[in-house]
Write a protein that holds these residues in place. Structure first.
Motif, PDB file in Angstrom:
ATOM      1  N   GLY A  29       0.812  -1.208   0.000  1.00  0.00           N
ATOM      2  CA  GLY A  29       0.000   0.000   0.000  1.00  0.00           C
ATOM      3  C   GLY A  29       0.848   1.261   0.000  1.00  0.00           C
ATOM      4  N   LEU A  30       1.910   1.256   0.807  1.00  0.00           N
ATOM      5  CA  LEU A  30       2.820   2.402   0.831  1.00  0.00           C
ATOM      6  C   LEU A  30       3.498   2.599  -0.513  1.00  0.00           C
ATOM      7  CD1 LEU A  30       4.458   2.002   4.363  1.00  0.00           C
ATOM      8  CD2 LEU A  30       2.841   3.767   3.636  1.00  0.00           C
ATOM      9  N   GLN A  31       3.868   1.524  -1.182  1.00  0.00           N
ATOM     10  CA  GLN A  31       4.489   1.628  -2.507  1.00  0.00           C
ATOM     11  C   GLN A  31       3.525   2.231  -3.513  1.00  0.00           C
ATOM     12  OE1 GLN A  31       7.654   1.031  -3.554  1.00  0.00           O
ATOM     13  NE2 GLN A  31       8.161   0.758  -1.397  1.00  0.00           N
ATOM     14  N   PHE A  32       2.267   1.808  -3.480  1.00  0.00           N
ATOM     15  CA  PHE A  32       1.270   2.365  -4.391  1.00  0.00           C
ATOM     16  C   PHE A  32       1.041   3.851  -4.121  1.00  0.00           C
ATOM     17  CE2 PHE A  32      -0.424  -2.063  -5.188  1.00  0.00           C
ATOM     18  CZ  PHE A  32      -0.228  -2.034  -6.562  1.00  0.00           C
ATOM     19  N   LEU A  33       1.009   4.210  -2.848  1.00  0.00           N
ATOM     20  CA  LEU A  33       0.808   5.616  -2.509  1.00  0.00           C
ATOM     21  C   LEU A  33       2.002   6.471  -2.931  1.00  0.00           C
ATOM     22  CD1 LEU A  33      -0.882   5.427   1.015  1.00  0.00           C
ATOM     23  CD2 LEU A  33      -1.942   5.986  -1.175  1.00  0.00           C
ATOM     24  N   LEU A  34       3.213   5.942  -2.761  1.00  0.00           N
ATOM     25  CA  LEU A  34       4.395   6.664  -3.215  1.00  0.00           C
ATOM     26  C   LEU A  34       4.378   6.842  -4.726  1.00  0.00           C
ATOM     27  CD1 LEU A  34       7.199   5.101  -0.961  1.00  0.00           C
ATOM     28  CD2 LEU A  34       6.286   7.429  -0.854  1.00  0.00           C
ATOM     29  N   ALA A  35       3.917   5.818  -5.438  1.00  0.00           N
ATOM     30  CA  ALA A  35       3.808   5.916  -6.893  1.00  0.00           C
ATOM     31  C   ALA A  35       2.790   6.983  -7.280  1.00  0.00           C
ATOM     32  CB  ALA A  35       3.415   4.568  -7.486  1.00  0.00           C
ATOM     33  N   PHE A  36       1.677   7.039  -6.544  1.00  0.00           N
ATOM     34  CA  PHE A  36       0.663   8.066  -6.823  1.00  0.00           C
ATOM     35  C   PHE A  36       1.242   9.460  -6.620  1.00  0.00           C
ATOM     36  CE2 PHE A  36      -2.262  11.069  -4.800  1.00  0.00           C
ATOM     37  CZ  PHE A  36      -3.118  11.305  -5.858  1.00  0.00           C
ATOM     38  N   PHE A  37       1.925   9.670  -5.495  1.00  0.00           N
ATOM     39  CA  PHE A  37       2.472  11.001  -5.234  1.00  0.00           C
ATOM     40  C   PHE A  37       3.586  11.345  -6.224  1.00  0.00           C
ATOM     41  CE2 PHE A  37       0.554  10.456  -0.947  1.00  0.00           C
ATOM     42  CZ  PHE A  37      -0.184  11.627  -0.945  1.00  0.00           C
ATOM     43  N   GLY A  38       4.323  10.351  -6.675  1.00  0.00           N
ATOM     44  CA  GLY A  38       5.322  10.597  -7.711  1.00  0.00           C
ATOM     45  C   GLY A  38       4.675  11.114  -8.987  1.00  0.00           C
ATOM     46  N   TYR A  39       3.549  10.513  -9.354  1.00  0.00           N
ATOM     47  CA  TYR A  39       2.807  10.970 -10.535  1.00  0.00           C
ATOM     48  C   TYR A  39       2.266  12.374 -10.315  1.00  0.00           C
ATOM     49  CZ  TYR A  39      -0.749  11.114 -14.209  1.00  0.00           C
ATOM     50  OH  TYR A  39      -1.521  11.491 -15.294  1.00  0.00           O
ATOM     51  N   ASP A  40       1.714  12.621  -9.114  1.00  0.00           N
ATOM     52  CA  ASP A  40       1.128  13.923  -8.800  1.00  0.00           C
ATOM     53  C   ASP A  40       2.181  15.025  -8.871  1.00  0.00           C
ATOM     54  OD1 ASP A  40      -1.310  15.288  -7.977  1.00  0.00           O
ATOM     55  OD2 ASP A  40      -0.290  15.670  -6.081  1.00  0.00           O
ATOM     56  N   ILE A  41       3.364  14.746  -8.359  1.00  0.00           N
ATOM     57  CA  ILE A  41       4.448  15.728  -8.411  1.00  0.00           C
ATOM     58  C   ILE A  41       4.888  15.989  -9.839  1.00  0.00           C
ATOM     59  CG2 ILE A  41       6.871  16.113  -7.760  1.00  0.00           C
ATOM     60  CD1 ILE A  41       6.239  14.545  -5.166  1.00  0.00           C
ATOM     61  N   ALA A  42       4.904  14.948 -10.655  1.00  0.00           N
ATOM     62  CA  ALA A  42       5.361  15.090 -12.041  1.00  0.00           C
ATOM     63  C   ALA A  42       4.366  15.831 -12.919  1.00  0.00           C
ATOM     64  CB  ALA A  42       5.646  13.715 -12.637  1.00  0.00           C
ATOM     65  N   THR A  43       3.122  15.961 -12.470  1.00  0.00           N
ATOM     66  CA  THR A  43       2.097  16.599 -13.307  1.00  0.00           C
ATOM     67  C   THR A  43       1.759  18.011 -12.851  1.00  0.00           C
ATOM     68  OG1 THR A  43       0.378  15.502 -11.976  1.00  0.00           O
ATOM     69  CG2 THR A  43       1.045  14.431 -14.026  1.00  0.00           C
ATOM     70  N   VAL A  44       2.672  18.671 -12.154  1.00  0.00           N
ATOM     71  CA  VAL A  44       2.482  20.082 -11.829  1.00  0.00           C
ATOM     72  C   VAL A  44       2.309  20.853 -13.137  1.00  0.00           C
ATOM     73  CG1 VAL A  44       3.600  22.137 -10.896  1.00  0.00           C
ATOM     74  CG2 VAL A  44       3.773  19.967  -9.678  1.00  0.00           C
TER      75      VAL A  44
END
Length: 329
Positions: free
Chosen positions: A296-311
């Motif tokens: 779950g933590l890995q999936f959440l980190l992946a989500f935030f990585g995507y969110d940061i990349a789409t500024v």
């Protein structure tokens, strides 16, 4: 780059600022087209003081019959600037902490088309922070992190900075009646700008602190701000990842929350069960709880990585110009 052809308006919320507002107005250069001083039902009559002692023909004093807060005062100035035909609207505080001479720096990225909104950042140069009180330094650092989470602008800092500039095309698209009327309005503005996919940039500036008394108490508002940031984060995620669009990041978020929640709940339940029975929790049970948590933590980190990349990187004003029909021959 010359900013003379642009109609640049300045909005100054005035509440218990007295003669300092006159000094701020006097420091605004000729590049400014109009100045709106908004008396937010000030008990010391700041608006009347400006009207009686300021001879600058660019100044218009707007009055509130009751106090709405700094955000409400700024929204009043914004509405009047849009009605009068301003192209860029700058917000300055009336207490003298913000240097009017920096106005061209804030307008430059809006004029050259690289940004839709510019805001100050007092943290860019560590050497310029010596005059900032420690409580403000720590409070702003905490608020900056929560602002990144709620607004989606992970590359920005110092969200409570009151020095801002915005293009009128973007300002006209914002729901001004829904933006927070109190001190949270700068962060709320960023949240609303993200829903428009507007490009926001930080402008490095020095912190200036004199004998003025700030009406903002970081310790008193940090709990309130935290709740509002979490609310805006939830609204932004639902809007950007489930209503406007769905992507792999949407599935990562759902999977991360589900696995993390299941692993945590299962682990706590089995630990409590074993403790009640006076037995050690079996290794297999521990792994059955730990594995979903780690995934779950890995999936959440992946989500935030995507969110940061789409500024947002492509200014909305540029997109609006491309969408306009060509002028007739």
């Amino acid at each position: 780059m010359s900013i003379a052809p642009f109609r640049i308006a300045v909005v100054i919320p005035c509440y218990k600022v007295g003669e300092r507002a006159l000094e701020v107005i006097a420091g605004i250069g000729p590049e400014c087209w109009r100045i709106y001083a908004v008396d937010d039902a000030c008990p010391t009559k700041s608006g009347r003081l400006i009207a009686e002692h300021c001879t600058d023909p660019r100044v218009r004093v707007l009055y509130h019959p009751q106090n709405l807060g700094v955000g409400g005062a700024v929204m009043t100035g914004y509405r009047q600037a849009l009605e009068d035909g301003a192209q860029i609207v700058v917000k300055l505080d009336g207490d003298g902490q913000l240097d009017p001479a920096l106005l061209p720096l804030f307008c430059a990225p809006l004029i050259d088309g690289t940004a839709d909104y510019a805001k100050g950042n007092r943290f860019y140069d560590p050497d310029g922070l010596h005059g900032m009180p420690a409580v403000r330094l720590l409070g702003n650092a905490a608020l900056s992190f929560f602002s990144k989470l709620s607004t989606g602008y992970w590359d920005l800092f110092d969200p409570t900075n009151g020095y801002t500039a915005i293009r009128a095309e973007v300002l006209s698209k914002l729901p001004l009646d829904k933006i927070s009327q109190r001190y949270f309005f700068e962060s709320d503005m960023l949240f609303r700008l993200n829903t428009l996919r507007a490009v926001v940039v930080d402008i490095p500036m020095a912190a200036r602190y004199g004998d003025e008394v700030s009406n903002l108490r970081i310790g008193a508002v940090i709990g309130e701000f935290l709740g509002k940031h979490l609310r805006n984060f939830a609204k932004r995620v639902v809007y950007n990842y489930f209503l406007r669009d769905m992507s792999l990041a949407s599935l990562e978020l759902l999977s991360g929350i589900g696995l993390l929640g299941f692993g945590t709940a299962f682990g706590v339940y089995r630990w409590h069960e074993s403790a009640e029975a006076g037995l050690a929790t079996p290794a297999g049970t521990v792994m059955l709880a730990a594995l979903p948590v780690m995934l779950g933590l890995q999936f959440l980190l992946a989500f935030f990585g995507y969110d940061i990349a789409t500024v947002p990187r492509r200014p909305r004003t540029a997109r609006l110009r491309e969408a306009e029909p060509p002028a007739p021959g």
